[in-house]
Design a protein around this motif. Structure first.
Motif, PDB file in Angstrom:
ATOM      1  N   THR A 149       9.857   7.165  19.732  1.00 20.32           N
ATOM      2  CA  THR A 149      10.169   8.518  19.323  1.00 20.32           C
ATOM      3  C   THR A 149      10.729   8.377  17.996  1.00 20.32           C
ATOM      4  O   THR A 149      10.289   9.500  16.960  1.00 20.32           O
ATOM      5  N   GLY A 150      11.870   7.528  17.505  1.00 20.50           N
ATOM      6  CA  GLY A 150      12.332   7.432  16.398  1.00 20.50           C
ATOM      7  C   GLY A 150      11.335   7.107  15.218  1.00 20.50           C
ATOM      8  O   GLY A 150      11.199   7.851  14.131  1.00 20.50           O
ATOM      9  N   ALA A 151      10.324   6.057  15.731  1.00 19.45           N
ATOM     10  CA  ALA A 151       9.228   5.910  14.593  1.00 19.45           C
ATOM     11  C   ALA A 151       8.348   6.959  14.279  1.00 19.45           C
ATOM     12  O   ALA A 151       7.920   7.355  13.305  1.00 19.45           O
ATOM     13  N   VAL A 152       7.953   7.808  15.376  1.00 19.51           N
ATOM     14  CA  VAL A 152       7.342   9.008  15.116  1.00 19.51           C
ATOM     15  C   VAL A 152       7.721  10.072  14.284  1.00 19.51           C
ATOM     16  O   VAL A 152       7.118  10.496  13.555  1.00 19.51           O
ATOM     17  N   LEU A 154       0.927  -1.169  -0.039  1.00 18.16           N
ATOM     18  CA  LEU A 154       0.194   0.012  -0.099  1.00 18.16           C
ATOM     19  C   LEU A 154       0.893   1.400   0.162  1.00 18.16           C
ATOM     20  O   LEU A 154       0.477   2.372  -0.584  1.00 18.16           O
ATOM     21  N   ASP A 155       1.898   1.253   0.651  1.00 19.45           N
ATOM     22  CA  ASP A 155       2.924   2.536   0.980  1.00 19.45           C
ATOM     23  C   ASP A 155       4.343   2.144   0.845  1.00 19.45           C
ATOM     24  O   ASP A 155       4.786   1.031   0.381  1.00 19.45           O
ATOM     25  N   LYS A 156       5.064   3.047   1.243  1.00 20.82           N
ATOM     26  CA  LYS A 156       6.498   2.890   1.078  1.00 20.82           C
ATOM     27  C   LYS A 156       7.109   1.857   2.036  1.00 20.82           C
ATOM     28  O   LYS A 156       6.627   1.517   3.205  1.00 20.82           O
ATOM     29  N   VAL A 157       7.854   0.869   1.630  1.00 21.11           N
ATOM     30  CA  VAL A 157       8.532  -0.407   2.202  1.00 21.11           C
ATOM     31  C   VAL A 157       9.079   0.148   3.287  1.00 21.11           C
ATOM     32  O   VAL A 157       9.194  -0.172   4.342  1.00 21.11           O
ATOM     33  N   GLY A 158      10.228   1.265   3.154  1.00 23.18           N
ATOM     34  CA  GLY A 158      10.968   1.771   4.344  1.00 23.18           C
ATOM     35  C   GLY A 158      10.091   2.223   5.500  1.00 23.18           C
ATOM     36  O   GLY A 158      10.633   1.704   6.512  1.00 23.18           O
ATOM     37  N   GLU A 159       9.402   2.900   5.279  1.00 28.24           N
ATOM     38  CA  GLU A 159       8.617   3.443   6.433  1.00 28.24           C
ATOM     39  C   GLU A 159       7.797   2.347   7.242  1.00 28.24           C
ATOM     40  O   GLU A 159       7.804   2.223   8.349  1.00 28.24           O
ATOM     41  N   ALA A 160       7.461   1.399   6.415  1.00 23.60           N
ATOM     42  CA  ALA A 160       6.604   0.088   6.811  1.00 23.60           C
ATOM     43  C   ALA A 160       7.501  -0.562   7.937  1.00 23.60           C
ATOM     44  O   ALA A 160       7.314  -1.051   8.925  1.00 23.60           O
ATOM     45  N   ALA A 161       8.793  -0.804   7.206  1.00 23.01           N
ATOM     46  CA  ALA A 161       9.948  -1.484   7.979  1.00 23.01           C
ATOM     47  C   ALA A 161      10.443  -0.858   9.450  1.00 23.01           C
ATOM     48  O   ALA A 161      10.415  -1.525  10.262  1.00 23.01           O
ATOM     49  N   VAL A 162      10.307   0.363   9.059  1.00 25.78           N
ATOM     50  CA  VAL A 162      10.758   1.186  10.373  1.00 25.78           C
ATOM     51  C   VAL A 162       9.525   1.177  11.358  1.00 25.78           C
ATOM     52  O   VAL A 162      10.183   0.924  12.636  1.00 25.78           O
ATOM     53  N   LEU A 163       8.636   1.466  11.233  1.00 23.62           N
ATOM     54  CA  LEU A 163       7.358   1.297  12.034  1.00 23.62           C
ATOM     55  C   LEU A 163       7.292  -0.270  12.761  1.00 23.62           C
ATOM     56  O   LEU A 163       7.031  -0.367  13.797  1.00 23.62           O
ATOM     57  N   ARG A 164       7.468  -1.170  11.810  1.00 23.14           N
ATOM     58  CA  ARG A 164       7.431  -2.630  12.480  1.00 23.14           C
ATOM     59  C   ARG A 164       8.547  -2.622  13.493  1.00 23.14           C
ATOM     60  O   ARG A 164       8.154  -3.602  14.466  1.00 23.14           O
ATOM     61  N   GLU A 165       9.663  -1.906  13.357  1.00 20.52           N
ATOM     62  CA  GLU A 165      10.623  -2.332  14.254  1.00 20.52           C
ATOM     63  C   GLU A 165      10.369  -1.580  15.791  1.00 20.52           C
ATOM     64  O   GLU A 165      11.147  -1.870  16.774  1.00 20.52           O
ATOM     65  N   THR A 166       9.243  -0.980  16.152  1.00 22.63           N
ATOM     66  CA  THR A 166       8.708  -0.631  17.309  1.00 22.63           C
ATOM     67  C   THR A 166       8.335  -2.074  17.987  1.00 22.63           C
ATOM     68  O   THR A 166       8.121  -2.096  19.259  1.00 22.63           O
ATOM     69  N   SER A 167       8.316  -3.299  17.396  1.00 24.09           N
ATOM     70  CA  SER A 167       8.124  -4.438  17.964  1.00 24.09           C
ATOM     71  C   SER A 167       9.231  -4.618  19.202  1.00 24.09           C
ATOM     72  O   SER A 167       8.937  -5.350  20.157  1.00 24.09           O
ATOM     73  N   THR A 168      10.409  -3.945  19.095  1.00 27.83           N
ATOM     74  CA  THR A 168      11.438  -4.146  20.099  1.00 27.83           C
ATOM     75  C   THR A 168      10.900  -3.619  21.241  1.00 27.83           C
ATOM     76  O   THR A 168      11.029  -4.218  22.456  1.00 27.83           O
ATOM     77  N   VAL A 169       9.828  -2.536  21.438  1.00 22.36           N
ATOM     78  CA  VAL A 169       9.469  -1.971  22.729  1.00 22.36           C
ATOM     79  C   VAL A 169       8.325  -3.190  23.225  1.00 22.36           C
ATOM     80  O   VAL A 169       8.280  -3.372  24.202  1.00 22.36           O
ATOM     81  N   PHE A 170       7.378  -3.604  22.194  1.00 19.59           N
ATOM     82  CA  PHE A 170       6.693  -4.663  22.705  1.00 19.59           C
ATOM     83  C   PHE A 170       7.304  -5.705  23.230  1.00 19.59           C
ATOM     84  O   PHE A 170       6.767  -6.364  24.339  1.00 19.59           O
ATOM     85  N   ALA A 171       8.528  -6.093  22.592  1.00 19.53           N
ATOM     86  CA  ALA A 171       9.107  -7.261  22.970  1.00 19.53           C
ATOM     87  C   ALA A 171       9.760  -7.048  24.504  1.00 19.53           C
ATOM     88  O   ALA A 171       9.696  -8.173  25.250  1.00 19.53           O
ATOM     89  N   ALA A 172      10.145  -5.788  24.781  1.00 20.12           N
ATOM     90  CA  ALA A 172      10.692  -5.670  26.059  1.00 20.12           C
ATOM     91  C   ALA A 172       9.558  -6.051  27.029  1.00 20.12           C
ATOM     92  O   ALA A 172       9.770  -6.484  28.242  1.00 20.12           O
ATOM     93  N   VAL A 173       8.517  -5.361  26.905  1.00 24.85           N
ATOM     94  CA  VAL A 173       7.432  -5.457  27.575  1.00 24.85           C
ATOM     95  C   VAL A 173       7.056  -6.695  27.935  1.00 24.85           C
ATOM     96  O   VAL A 173       6.752  -7.543  29.094  1.00 24.85           O
ATOM     97  N   ILE A 174       6.881  -7.564  26.894  1.00 29.51           N
ATOM     98  CA  ILE A 174       6.552  -8.948  26.929  1.00 29.51           C
ATOM     99  C   ILE A 174       7.515  -9.587  27.496  1.00 29.51           C
ATOM    100  O   ILE A 174       7.146 -10.634  28.572  1.00 29.51           O
ATOM    101  N   GLY A 175       9.025  -9.391  27.389  1.00 27.59           N
ATOM    102  CA  GLY A 175      10.016 -10.073  28.105  1.00 27.59           C
ATOM    103  C   GLY A 175       9.782  -9.920  29.701  1.00 27.59           C
ATOM    104  O   GLY A 175      10.309 -10.750  30.481  1.00 27.59           O
TER     105      GLY A 175
END
Length: 300
Positions: A291-294, A249-270
């Motif tokens: 913040t970087g994703a925003v 639907l949109d830019k590959v780069g932007e989607a990839a960067v936003l997906r890496e906020t998974s690290t935040v979720f991973a820390a909470v899950i861990g």
């Protein structure tokens, strides 16, 4: 539904939907990673996930979605090879290191190289502000990894090999993200790519897992393992499907960067689920990632 999604490509509505899909993928990918790293051996868990999603995808691939165009077969072969390498490295990485240590490294490699790959393959260009956002996000991710490396007390003897494996795995994350974005854009119906991908991708790991299970002295019961594998299969559908649709639907780069906020979720899950320690420094680094994703999103 396929026609509706295709009609949104390159539109403002498509951009907003891609944002939502990328964030959904981020959360679900963190859950998926914790599931693989959790109760069972990562190799067995990956095999249980793959056999479930491969078998479920097969009838959709053969009888529901449109048949792939002839030029898609080499693309599927390439995806199979890349994802097989990724899963072998990922399972080995999770076997060697604590989840909150290796996961940020794996994910931190992805955004930078995916943005570069998207520029080379798709001609996407990031603004200066967006590059600043990528830098902030990657700094937070690798800062989290360094912090975990310094203070973790679990599996210290295998930490360096685990981190090296995590770097290699992250490189393949960037490769498959760019390659799969190319693949899902190469077919008229995006669900054709997804159905055939999951069916083909479910071939390799189940035999490896069966062989490993047979060699174990204390074999885990199959029913709970396969049940978790079924849960993981649906998580994989939702997570991978969401990010792939976002890249269509949109830019590959932007989607990839936003997906890496998974690290935040991973820390909470861990912290909450796997009972791994999380302190104020980690929370600050997680905020830096977000913040970087925003910044990336607002700078587009």
């Amino acid at each position: 539904m396929s026609d509706w999604l295709v009609s949104l490509e390159g539109t403002e509505a498509g951009h907003h939907l891609a944002l939502i899909l990328a964030l959904i993928a981020a959360f679900l990918h963190a859950v998926f990673g914790a599931l693989q790293k959790g109760r069972f051996d990562p190799w067995l868990m990956r095999g249980a996930i793959d056999v479930n999603y491969g078998l479920i995808a097969a009838p959709f691939a053969f009888f529901v979605v449109p048949w792939p165009e002839p030029h898609m077969w080499p693309i599927f072969v390439g995806a199979f090879v890349i994802h097989t390498g990724y899963k072998l490295l990922q399972a080995q990485t999770y076997s060697l290191g604590a989840y909150t240590v290796v996961y940020p490294v794996v994910r931190g490699m992805g955004p930078l190289f995916t943005v570069i790959g998207a520029w080379i393959v798709f001609g996407e260009v990031f603004s200066t502000t967006q590059w600043l956002g990528v830098l902030v996000l990657v700094t937070g991710i690798f800062g989290l990894a360094v912090y975990n490396l310094i203070f973790t007390v679990v599996a210290r003897d295998t930490l360096v090999p685990a981190l090296l494996m995590a770097v290699a795995t992250g490189g393949l994350v960037a490769l498959y993200t760019t390659y799969d974005a190319y693949g899902i854009r190469a077919t008229a119906d995006p669900f054709t790519f997804l159905a055939w991908f999951f069916m083909i991708d479910g071939i390799v790991m189940p035999p490896i897992a069966v062989r490993r299970w047979l060699r174990l002295e204390h074999r885990p019961p199959l029913c709970p393992l396969l049940t978790r594998g079924l849960i993981g299969a649906f998580l994989a559908y939702a997570s991978f499907g969401s990010i792939m649709l976002a890249t269509r639907l949109d830019k590959v780069g932007e989607a990839a960067v936003l997906r890496e906020t998974s690290t935040v979720f991973a820390a909470v899950i861990g912290w909450v689920v796997l009972k791994e320690a999380v302190g104020p420094r980690r929370l600050a680094l997680m905020a830096l990632i977000a913040t970087g994703a925003v910044i990336v999103e607002l700078g587009g």
